[in-house]
Design an enzyme around this catalytic site. Structure first.
Site, PDB file in Angstrom:
ATOM      1  CB  CYS A  45      49.465  -8.728 -28.107  1.00  0.00           C
ATOM      2  SG  CYS A  45      48.590 -10.311 -28.005  1.00  0.00           S
ATOM      3  CG  HIS A  47      62.305 -22.289 -43.253  1.00  0.00           C
ATOM      4  ND1 HIS A  47      62.456 -23.001 -44.426  1.00  0.00           N
ATOM      5  CD2 HIS A  47      63.248 -21.308 -43.314  1.00  0.00           C
ATOM      6  CE1 HIS A  47      63.438 -22.477 -45.143  1.00  0.00           C
ATOM      7  NE2 HIS A  47      63.931 -21.459 -44.489  1.00  0.00           N
TER       8      HIS A  47
HETATM    9  P1  OAD Z   1      62.534 -28.847 -52.055  1.00  0.00           P
HETATM   10  O1  OAD Z   1      61.180 -29.326 -52.477  1.00  0.00           O
HETATM   11  O2  OAD Z   1      63.075 -27.655 -52.764  1.00  0.00           O
HETATM   12  O3  OAD Z   1      63.595 -30.009 -52.208  1.00  0.00           O
HETATM   13  C1  OAD Z   1      63.369 -31.273 -51.708  1.00  0.00           C
HETATM   14  C2  OAD Z   1      64.446 -32.183 -52.255  1.00  0.00           C
HETATM   15  O4  OAD Z   1      64.290 -33.442 -51.624  1.00  0.00           O
HETATM   16  C3  OAD Z   1      64.384 -32.403 -53.750  1.00  0.00           C
HETATM   17  O5  OAD Z   1      65.655 -32.132 -54.319  1.00  0.00           O
HETATM   18  C4  OAD Z   1      64.002 -33.889 -53.908  1.00  0.00           C
HETATM   19  O6  OAD Z   1      64.687 -34.519 -54.979  1.00  0.00           O
HETATM   20  C5  OAD Z   1      64.466 -34.458 -52.591  1.00  0.00           C
HETATM   21  N1  OAD Z   1      63.681 -35.606 -52.099  1.00  0.00           N
HETATM   22  C6  OAD Z   1      62.349 -35.804 -52.131  1.00  0.00           C
HETATM   23  N2  OAD Z   1      62.012 -36.947 -51.519  1.00  0.00           N
HETATM   24  C7  OAD Z   1      63.178 -37.502 -51.085  1.00  0.00           C
HETATM   25  C8  OAD Z   1      63.512 -38.690 -50.384  1.00  0.00           C
HETATM   26  N3  OAD Z   1      62.590 -39.561 -50.001  1.00  0.00           N
HETATM   27  N4  OAD Z   1      64.817 -38.918 -50.096  1.00  0.00           N
HETATM   28  C9  OAD Z   1      65.794 -38.056 -50.503  1.00  0.00           C
HETATM   29  N5  OAD Z   1      65.525 -36.915 -51.171  1.00  0.00           N
HETATM   30  C10 OAD Z   1      64.251 -36.639 -51.459  1.00  0.00           C
HETATM   31  O7  OAD Z   1      62.467 -28.624 -50.467  1.00  0.00           O
HETATM   32  P2  OAD Z   1      63.480 -27.807 -49.535  1.00  0.00           P
HETATM   33  O8  OAD Z   1      64.860 -27.857 -50.072  1.00  0.00           O
HETATM   34  O9  OAD Z   1      63.235 -28.223 -48.158  1.00  0.00           O
HETATM   35  O10 OAD Z   1      60.602 -22.597 -47.331  1.00  0.00           O
HETATM   36  O11 OAD Z   1      62.918 -26.353 -49.734  1.00  0.00           O
HETATM   37  C11 OAD Z   1      63.432 -25.330 -48.970  1.00  0.00           C
HETATM   38  C12 OAD Z   1      62.366 -24.333 -48.631  1.00  0.00           C
HETATM   39  O12 OAD Z   1      61.616 -23.972 -49.792  1.00  0.00           O
HETATM   40  C13 OAD Z   1      61.286 -24.837 -47.702  1.00  0.00           C
HETATM   41  O13 OAD Z   1      61.675 -24.843 -46.347  1.00  0.00           O
HETATM   42  C14 OAD Z   1      60.198 -23.850 -47.926  1.00  0.00           C
HETATM   43  C15 OAD Z   1      60.234 -23.773 -49.427  1.00  0.00           C
HETATM   44  O14 OAD Z   1      59.818 -22.608 -49.950  1.00  0.00           O
HETATM   45  C16 OAD Z   1      59.680 -21.764 -46.854  1.00  0.00           C
HETATM   46  O15 OAD Z   1      58.494 -21.994 -46.880  1.00  0.00           O
HETATM   47  C17 OAD Z   1      60.256 -20.493 -46.270  1.00  0.00           C
END
Ligand code: OAD
Length: 238
Positions: free
Chosen positions: A132, A121
């Protein structure tokens, strides 16, 4: 140490072809909120839903408001890599880990010392002119005012993938190739809800798929080992 972490430690010890695929949960222990947890970005009050603000059409329509959100919510001062980032960098130096594939835009894997990082991302630490394509230091937007503009008149934008925008094909292909060839695939800190990134899991062909995530994911039943604990605490023990 519990049995599951002991098993992960053993998988790591026995492999020299580990690939890590992670998301926002990898950085929460560094103080960066994730998106979908109860205290995540998507549950905070804002004039528009964050998914809307972080979209290509919104950025084109109202860059002023986009930048208000970007500076208030995406730019976080003084964050440092945590034990998960640091251990992953160490595993790479030991020749065991081949690549980190991340959905995060915070640059913390590189700050921890990882060299082979595929940023699906993009990165908040880079910027470029949307007209540009001239590159700019991210400070121009992260610490500037209003809508930053290039000499050519174009709007300077962060080098991140907004909703409605495609992922970089080259990075995606590299990620697929690493996952296809991986012996151990560790997926951590991601809800596996956002495509095409979440679909990468389907390219894995091995039988050592490990999920380390605080909450359940739609892929828990596919994994060979599921650990519902904090990833920094888990990586500290392996
Ligand atoms: P999410 O917020 O959807 O998921 C994060 C996950 O990490 C959740 O399931 C939490 O339970 C878990 N979590 C949080 N803290 C943790 C820890 N300390 N140890 C283990 N697990 C933990 O985030 P992403 O899956 O990264 O995209 O979301 C994907 C995309 O959605 C992002 O890259 C972003 C967003 O929209 C864009 O902006 C294009």
């Amino acid at each position: 140490m519990n049995e599951k972490i002991e098993r992960l430690k053993q998988l790591v010890r026995e492999s020299d072809n580990i690939v890590f695929f992670g998301g926002a949960g990898v950085s929460t222990e560094s103080g960066i909120p994730d998106f979908r947890s109860v205290d995540g970005l998507y549950h905070q009050q804002w004039k528009y839903p964050p998914e809307t603000i972080l979209s290509h059409s919104f950025f084109a329509r109202d860059p002023e408001e986009y930048y208000r959100f970007h500076r208030a919510k995406l730019v976080i001062e003084g964050v440092k890599p945590n034990r998960a980032h640091l251990r992953l960098a160490e595993l790479e130096r030991e020749g065991k880990l081949k690549a980190v594939i991340t959905q995060n835009i915070d640059g913390l894997h590189q700050a921890a010392g990882s060299k082979h990082v595929l940023e699906l991302h993009g990165s908040i630490l880079r910027a470029y002119c949307s007209k540009c394509r001239k590159p700019f230091p991210a400070d121009v937007i992260n610490y500037g005012q209003g809508v930053p503009r290039c000499d050519c008149g174009g709007v300077i934008r962060p080098d991140i993938v907004l909703y409605e925008e495609p992922l970089d094909e080259d990075i995606l292909h590299q990620a697929i190739s690493y996952i296809r060839r991986a012996d151990v695939l560790i997926i951590g800190g991601t809800s596996l809800n956002v495509y095409p990134a979440a679909g990468l899991i389907n390219y894995y062909r091995g039988n050592k798929l490990v999920l380390v995530n605080l909450s359940e994911t739609p892929y828990d039943s596919y994994a060979d080992l599921v650990i519902h604990e904090k990833i920094g605490e888990v990586f500290d023990q392996i």
